[in-house]
Design a protein around this motif. Structure first.
Motif, PDB file in Angstrom:
ATOM      1  N   LEU A 123       0.850  -1.186   0.000  1.00 29.20           N
ATOM      2  CA  LEU A 123       0.000   0.000   0.000  1.00 29.20           C
ATOM      3  C   LEU A 123       0.880   1.228   0.000  1.00 29.20           C
ATOM      4  CD1 LEU A 123       0.070   1.313   3.118  1.00 29.20           C
ATOM      5  CD2 LEU A 123      -1.356  -0.684   3.570  1.00 29.20           C
ATOM      6  N   ILE A 124       0.285   2.364  -0.326  1.00 27.98           N
ATOM      7  CA  ILE A 124       1.019   3.627  -0.301  1.00 27.98           C
ATOM      8  C   ILE A 124       0.119   4.734   0.220  1.00 27.98           C
ATOM      9  CG2 ILE A 124       0.474   4.208  -2.714  1.00 27.98           C
ATOM     10  CD1 ILE A 124       3.372   5.429  -2.822  1.00 27.98           C
ATOM     11  N   THR A 125       0.675   5.604   1.024  1.00 28.11           N
ATOM     12  CA  THR A 125      -0.065   6.723   1.587  1.00 28.11           C
ATOM     13  C   THR A 125      -0.105   7.896   0.598  1.00 28.11           C
ATOM     14  OG1 THR A 125       2.000   7.309   2.695  1.00 28.11           O
ATOM     15  CG2 THR A 125       0.317   6.191   4.012  1.00 28.11           C
ATOM     16  N   GLN A 126      -1.003   8.829   0.876  1.00 29.63           N
ATOM     17  CA  GLN A 126      -1.140  10.024   0.049  1.00 29.63           C
ATOM     18  C   GLN A 126       0.063  10.946   0.255  1.00 29.63           C
ATOM     19  OE1 GLN A 126      -4.654  12.243   1.002  1.00 29.63           O
ATOM     20  NE2 GLN A 126      -4.336  13.808  -0.565  1.00 29.63           N
ATOM     21  N   SER A 127       0.413  11.691  -0.773  1.00 27.88           N
ATOM     22  CA  SER A 127       1.495  12.672  -0.659  1.00 27.88           C
ATOM     23  C   SER A 127       0.913  14.050  -0.367  1.00 27.88           C
ATOM     24  CB  SER A 127       2.293  12.721  -1.960  1.00 27.88           C
ATOM     25  OG  SER A 127       1.569  13.439  -2.951  1.00 27.88           O
ATOM     26  N   SER A 128       1.809  15.006  -0.160  1.00 30.32           N
ATOM     27  CA  SER A 128       1.384  16.399  -0.001  1.00 30.32           C
ATOM     28  C   SER A 128       1.521  17.179  -1.305  1.00 30.32           C
ATOM     29  CB  SER A 128       2.219  17.075   1.095  1.00 30.32           C
ATOM     30  OG  SER A 128       3.606  17.039   0.766  1.00 30.32           O
ATOM     31  N   ARG A 153      14.058  11.044  -7.287  1.00 21.83           N
ATOM     32  CA  ARG A 153      15.204  10.585  -6.487  1.00 21.83           C
ATOM     33  C   ARG A 153      16.058  11.772  -6.022  1.00 21.83           C
ATOM     34  NH1 ARG A 153      19.083   7.130  -8.697  1.00 21.83           N
ATOM     35  NH2 ARG A 153      18.895   8.148 -10.722  1.00 21.83           N
ATOM     36  N   GLY A 154      16.534  11.674  -4.787  1.00 18.53           N
ATOM     37  CA  GLY A 154      17.407  12.703  -4.243  1.00 18.53           C
ATOM     38  C   GLY A 154      16.740  14.044  -4.072  1.00 18.53           C
ATOM     39  N   ASN A 155      15.436  14.055  -3.869  1.00 18.39           N
ATOM     40  CA  ASN A 155      14.678  15.302  -3.815  1.00 18.39           C
ATOM     41  C   ASN A 155      13.727  15.250  -2.627  1.00 18.39           C
ATOM     42  OD1 ASN A 155      13.340  17.689  -4.352  1.00 18.39           O
ATOM     43  ND2 ASN A 155      12.287  16.928  -6.170  1.00 18.39           N
ATOM     44  N   ASN A 156      13.719  16.270  -1.816  1.00 15.23           N
ATOM     45  CA  ASN A 156      12.836  16.334  -0.645  1.00 15.23           C
ATOM     46  C   ASN A 156      11.629  17.234  -0.846  1.00 15.23           C
ATOM     47  OD1 ASN A 156      14.483  14.627   0.956  1.00 15.23           O
ATOM     48  ND2 ASN A 156      15.873  16.355   1.353  1.00 15.23           N
ATOM     49  N   ASP A 157      11.435  17.717  -2.069  1.00 13.07           N
ATOM     50  CA  ASP A 157      10.339  18.655  -2.335  1.00 13.07           C
ATOM     51  C   ASP A 157       9.208  17.939  -3.070  1.00 13.07           C
ATOM     52  OD1 ASP A 157       8.639  20.698  -2.951  1.00 13.07           O
ATOM     53  OD2 ASP A 157      10.034  21.767  -4.273  1.00 13.07           O
ATOM     54  N   PRO A 158       8.101  17.572  -2.380  1.00 10.72           N
ATOM     55  CA  PRO A 158       7.006  16.854  -3.039  1.00 10.72           C
ATOM     56  C   PRO A 158       6.324  17.641  -4.141  1.00 10.72           C
ATOM     57  CG  PRO A 158       6.810  16.740  -0.632  1.00 10.72           C
ATOM     58  CD  PRO A 158       7.841  17.779  -0.947  1.00 10.72           C
ATOM     59  N   SER A 159       6.554  18.958  -4.201  1.00  6.72           N
ATOM     60  CA  SER A 159       5.874  19.789  -5.201  1.00  6.72           C
ATOM     61  C   SER A 159       6.592  19.821  -6.541  1.00  6.72           C
ATOM     62  CB  SER A 159       5.730  21.220  -4.675  1.00  6.72           C
ATOM     63  OG  SER A 159       6.999  21.854  -4.590  1.00  6.72           O
ATOM     64  N   GLN A 180       1.661  15.748 -11.286  1.00  6.65           N
ATOM     65  CA  GLN A 180       2.566  16.193 -10.233  1.00  6.65           C
ATOM     66  C   GLN A 180       2.173  15.499  -8.922  1.00  6.65           C
ATOM     67  OE1 GLN A 180       2.740  18.654  -7.175  1.00  6.65           O
ATOM     68  NE2 GLN A 180       4.623  17.435  -7.300  1.00  6.65           N
ATOM     69  N   ASP A 181       2.854  14.390  -8.631  1.00  8.82           N
ATOM     70  CA  ASP A 181       2.516  13.658  -7.399  1.00  8.82           C
ATOM     71  C   ASP A 181       3.670  12.764  -6.968  1.00  8.82           C
ATOM     72  OD1 ASP A 181       0.384  12.897  -5.384  1.00  8.82           O
ATOM     73  OD2 ASP A 181       0.969  10.935  -6.159  1.00  8.82           O
ATOM     74  N   GLN A 182       4.058  12.884  -5.710  1.00  9.00           N
ATOM     75  CA  GLN A 182       5.166  12.114  -5.162  1.00  9.00           C
ATOM     76  C   GLN A 182       4.826  10.626  -5.050  1.00  9.00           C
ATOM     77  OE1 GLN A 182       6.211  13.267  -1.167  1.00  9.00           O
ATOM     78  NE2 GLN A 182       8.210  12.238  -1.221  1.00  9.00           N
ATOM     79  N   SER A 183       3.620  10.288  -4.602  1.00  8.75           N
ATOM     80  CA  SER A 183       3.245   8.881  -4.438  1.00  8.75           C
ATOM     81  C   SER A 183       3.243   8.160  -5.780  1.00  8.75           C
ATOM     82  CB  SER A 183       1.874   8.771  -3.773  1.00  8.75           C
ATOM     83  OG  SER A 183       1.898   9.262  -2.458  1.00  8.75           O
TER      84      SER A 183
END
Length: 596
Positions: free
Chosen positions: A136-141, A257-263, A290-293
């Protein structure tokens, strides 16, 4: 021949396994297969069997996991973060509900956003224990913003307000995305040639520090542009398994990868390879989300083929085709929109689509498809067509004569198993390919489910069984309507009659109408469509030949618009029946016939 020492060793192993089982759930969780109930005699009890395992109510910090058992049992779930395709299963958290139930629901909380988890569910009663597992995977911001592009005209007469992006310059769109990447680009393409501008942009991105990985297929001629990427230090992996079949994916993952910005993380997918015909003469679609998940799930699939979650592939661990496993989450919440992702051949894409068509299409299903020769999907379409739902489609002309192509049967030509009556399907009439692989559900309905599916997945056996493919399904009226504008242009262009503009203009149902049931006469089930010009309490009932009420199909307040009800006449005698609708002081009656 006897081996006494070996027999003792076997006996010790059996005792050890027995002790492990008796220690309880945590020990059982190390077993990789579901416990199978044994046949019992006398007063012994049967163990439960788990089915319908899924999850919903996805948030950034939790999900609700549900499953069923045919016998009452308790509910337990174990879970852990799944950070690669190769880690050992060591579950770190658990939740337990002691009550015995057949419908199980366990809420998992305190999870991390946009994170993939492996989970195992367990149900135990006096007869034994059953286990099953999944991801499963949770929602991103992330914003979840979705943009859709088509390289040919669209027909905005069926727009519900937002006009689709037709006649787009795919080269410019892709160059802009590459030039704005700052961390990573992962690429899967069946074909990449002609566009030196795009190869140069990738090399420039690599030189400014963007980490790039590229997977392609072995069964098309290797492009000099791909060689150029490798020459400039971009690692390129060619499918190294069953090279007569294809790595047929076409998706790009930007800045995951290597990115902490979900936007700033984007998925680029659709039907389009990077070639001059694909960008120009062939009809294609691109969808950018545009989505991290979403990027996390596609990256997990990429890395299964890559054989590593590092910058360099590991060919000995790379898995393609039948070597792959179903090891990704399938259901996502993207900023409030449900999306489902399936990869072939491991995830049974065809079975998912079959079920989607038969359970979600309430009024119509339309498609544009390069190759359509997969019988189970044709059977699913025929089933909903026979139940009265509209099925329309556009086939690529050059692929209309491939083995087992559905076109001549759906068209009702003189071939075995021809549809009678035929569906409204057409062959494209202009130069280039219908290269799309999309379908849309209920696009011309004010209600319905309004779903779109796209990706690399043709409706053919190779796509289901041997190729590497992806299929993305989006449950969104907005996205469905954008693809409907493209479909309507291709349908009219190929000789289809006008239906969409009038249909969409009437979505708000200005006239009260009760349509004739379809099919009629019928043997088991039939569907009844009706239009309500304004919201209100609505009652739809069926009466037998003597005027006695046989069934109540609708008895509730309903919105303005078009609606469909289904009646299952199984168990009722053959003969003439009547159905009557009453809403806001208006009423209408029609008759129908059951055959036996």
């Amino acid at each position: 021949m006897n081996y006494p020492n070996e027999n003792k060793s076997i006996m010790k192993s059996r005792v050890a396994i027995f002790v492990i089982i008796l220690t309880g759930y945590q020990a059982l969780s190390i077993l990789s297969c579901q416990a199978r109930p044994q046949t019992k005699s006398g007063h012994e009890k049967s163990a439960p069997v788990i089915s319908a395992l899924t999850y919903d109510n996805i948030t950034q910090t939790g999900v609700n996991v549900t499953w069923t058992t045919e016998l009452p049992a308790d509910s337990k779930i174990l879970w852990m973060q799944a950070d690669s395709n190769y880690q050992p299963l060591i579950f770190t958290d658990s939740s337990h509900i002691a009550g015995l139930e057949t419908n199980h629901a366990v809420q998992i909380n305190n999870l991390l956003p946009a994170t993939i988890y492996k989970y195992r569910v367990l149900s135990q009663n006096a007869g034994g224990t059953a286990a099953d597992s999944g991801y499963l995977i949770t929602q991103s911001s992330s914003s979840g913003n979705v943009e859709v592009y088509f390289n040919h005209t669209v027909d905005t007469t069926v727009s519900k307000g937002e006009h689709a992006n037709g006649s787009q310059n795919f080269e410019a769109l892709l160059l802009n995305r590459i030039n704005n990447a700052s961390h990573s680009i992962d690429i899967t393409l069946w074909q990449f040639n002609y566009y030196s501008s795009i190869a140069s942009a990738l090399i420039q991105a690599k030189n400014r520090g963007v980490r790039i990985r590229f997977i392609t297929t072995a069964n098309v001629p290797n492009s000099p542009l791909v060689d150029s990427l490798a020459y400039h230090g971009i690692p390129v992996l060619v499918r190294n398994y069953d090279t007569t079949h294809s790595m047929h994916n076409k998706f790009w993952i930007f800045d995951y990868r290597g990115n902490n910005d979900p936007s700033s993380m984007y998925l680029w997918t659709g039907s389009t390879n990077v070639t001059h015909p694909q960008f120009h003469s062939d009809r294609n679609n691109i969808i950018v989300i545009q989505d991290q998940s979403l990027c996390a799930v596609y990256t997990r699939e990429f890395e299964e083929m890559w054989g590593s979650h590092g910058d360099m592939y590991l060919a000995s661990m790379a898995k393609f085709g039948a070597e792959k496993a179903d090891n990704v989450p399938h259901i996502l919440n993207v900023a409030g929109t449900r999306m489902e992702i399936y990869f072939a051949p491991s995830d049974s894409v065809g079975a998912f689509l079959d079920n989607l068509f038969q359970t979600k299409a309430t009024k119509s299903l339309y498609f544009c498809m390069l190759k359509f020769s997969y019988s189970p999907i044709e059977d699913a379409l025929h089933a909903i067509f026979n139940e009265g739902r509209q099925v329309r489609g556009v086939f690529d002309l050059s692929n209309s004569t491939i083995s087992n192509c559905a076109y001549p049967r759906m068209k009702g030509t003189a071939v075995p198993n021809a549809w009678s009556p035929p569906a409204r399907v057409f062959l494209d009439t202009i130069d280039g390919l219908i290269h799309h692989k999309y379908c849309i559900i209920d696009p011309d309905s004010s209600g319905g489910n309004q779903i779109m599916a796209t990706g690399s997945f043709n409706w053919e056996p190779d796509a289901e069984l041997v190729n590497d493919e992806n299929s993305l399904t989006i449950f969104s009226p907005r996205i469905t309507n954008l693809y409907f504008q493209e479909f309507y242009a291709r349908y009219r262009e190929s000789g289809g009659e006008e239906f969409g503009a009038q249909s969409v203009r009437n979505l708000n149902a200005q006239v009260f109408q009760l349509a004739q049931n379809v099919p009629n006469p019928f043997y088991q089930t039939t569907r009844i469509r009706y239009d309500l010009p304004q919201p209100g309490f609505t009652r739809l009932a069926v009466f037998d030949p003597f005027g006695r009420e046989a069934a109540i199909l609708v008895n509730e307040r309903q919105d303005q618009g078009s609606h469909v009800a289904t009646w299952n006449g199984t168990g009722f005698p053959a003969g003439v029946y009547y159905y009557t609708i009453n809403s806001n002081g208006l009423s209408a009656t029609r008759k129908m016939i059951i055959l036996k």
